[in-house]
Design an enzyme around this catalytic site. Structure first.
Site, short mmCIF file in Angstrom:
data_model
loop_
_atom_site.label_atom_id
_atom_site.label_comp_id
_atom_site.label_asym_id
_atom_site.label_seq_id
_atom_site.Cartn_x
_atom_site.Cartn_y
_atom_site.Cartn_z
N ASP A 1 -9.38 -0.84 -1.41
CA ASP A 1 -8.95 -2.19 -1.79
C ASP A 1 -9.81 -3.25 -1.13
OD1 ASP A 1 -6.89 -2.40 -3.62
OD2 ASP A 1 -5.31 -2.11 -2.13
N LYS B 1 -11.29 -1.78 -5.38
CA LYS B 1 -10.24 -2.29 -6.27
C LYS B 1 -9.97 -3.76 -5.94
CE LYS B 1 -5.66 -1.00 -5.93
NZ LYS B 1 -4.96 -2.27 -5.63
N GLU C 1 -7.49 -7.25 -7.06
CA GLU C 1 -6.32 -7.72 -7.78
C GLU C 1 -6.66 -8.98 -8.55
OE1 GLU C 1 -2.99 -8.31 -5.14
OE2 GLU C 1 -3.14 -6.28 -4.35
N GLU D 1 1.12 -2.83 -11.95
CA GLU D 1 2.22 -2.73 -10.97
C GLU D 1 3.46 -3.51 -11.40
OE1 GLU D 1 1.13 -3.16 -6.87
OE2 GLU D 1 3.21 -3.31 -6.20
#
Ligand code: KIV
Length: 259
Positions: free
Chosen positions: A79, A108, A110, A177
């Site tokens: 992340d 990754k 967001e 999510e």
């Protein structure tokens, strides 16, 4: 090397993913899981912070270096922490640093439409990227923000827009999510890349959970977690037994002593 993950409609088995924060948990799940994520859930699940926002680049790199030592087979994704990809320049500098210092296969991030230029820039620089849409913990500032997305029309439209904005940039998969199941199914239907669900839908191309959550480290977990064992109970019993053995002078046994 580019990561290729097919939509499960072309492959039979869903993609299984878990998180790991150190070598020992990575060794435990390597080879079973297709993908291991060094998630910034580290902040909450490991350090006990109230949000993932307190995780810094140095923290994730330190943990990812340890995780790398425990992985031989699975794909390793790290992340990018909050504030580490605010601009294109910062994002590429930090993505390169993560890959170079940890040996990860991908990073990754967001976000959707708001970070599409950043994702594009990282991919252009030959770094594999996994997306993350729906509930984005790095955006959460108070407890009330931790709610299922997609109950309101504006949330639904935003999530679909986010998907469209990033799926054609070359991300190899997207984490979805905490979204309502009907919206999750629409995302899966419209997506050209594998959707890895966490609190999303059974129809996702894969599923991901935080390792400690599914092992039952914590009493309170979100509804989307299935506890596959109750580590907390078993660990407490073991600790009580150890303390009692010490108090009663039963431990150490003869076999635990060097002669
Ligand atoms: O940080 C994390 O662990 C995650 C997963 C739970 C998807 O982003």
């Amino acid at each position: 090397m580019g990561i290729k993950m097919k939509k499960i409609k072309f492959k039979n088995k869903p993609i299984a993913c878990l998180t790991a924060y150190n070598k020992f948990s990575a060794e435990l799940i390597d080879g079973y899981c297709d993908l291991i994520l060094v998630g910034d859930s580290l902040g909450m699940a490991y350090y006990g912070y109230s949000s993932t926002r307190s995780v810094r680049l140095e923290d994730i790199i330190r943990h990812a270096r340890s995780v790398r030592k425990g992985i031989k087979k699975s794909i390793m994704v790290v992340d990018m922490p909050y504030n580490s990809y605010k601009t294109k320049t910062l994002a590429i500098k930090n993505a390169k640093k993560i890959i170079k210092e940890t040996g990860a296969d991908a990073v990754k991030l967001e976000g959707g439409k708001n970070i599409q230029n950043i994702i594009k820039h990282i991919i252009k620089n030959k770094i594999n990227v996994m997306g993350h849409i729906g509930l984005m913990p790095q955006r959460v500032v108070s407890k009330k923000d931790y709610h299922v997305k997609g109950r309101k029309n504006h949330e639904k439209n935003k999530i679909l827009k986010d998907l469209i904005s990033i799926q054609n940039l070359g991300v190899f998969a997207i984490v979805l999510e905490a979204v309502k199941v009907d919206l999750a199914n629409e995302v899966i239907e419209k997506s050209s890349v594998p959707i890895i669900g966490i609190g999303a839908s059974k129809k996702c191309d894969g599923q991901i959970l935080v390792l400690e959550d599914m092992l039952g480290f914590y009493n309170k977990v979100p509804k989307f977690v299935k506890k596959y064992m109750n580590f907390e109970n078993q660990a407490r019993k073991a600790v009580k037994k150890f303390v009692s053995d010490v108090k009663k002078n039963i431990f150490p046994l003869r076999k635990n002593i060097y002669y």
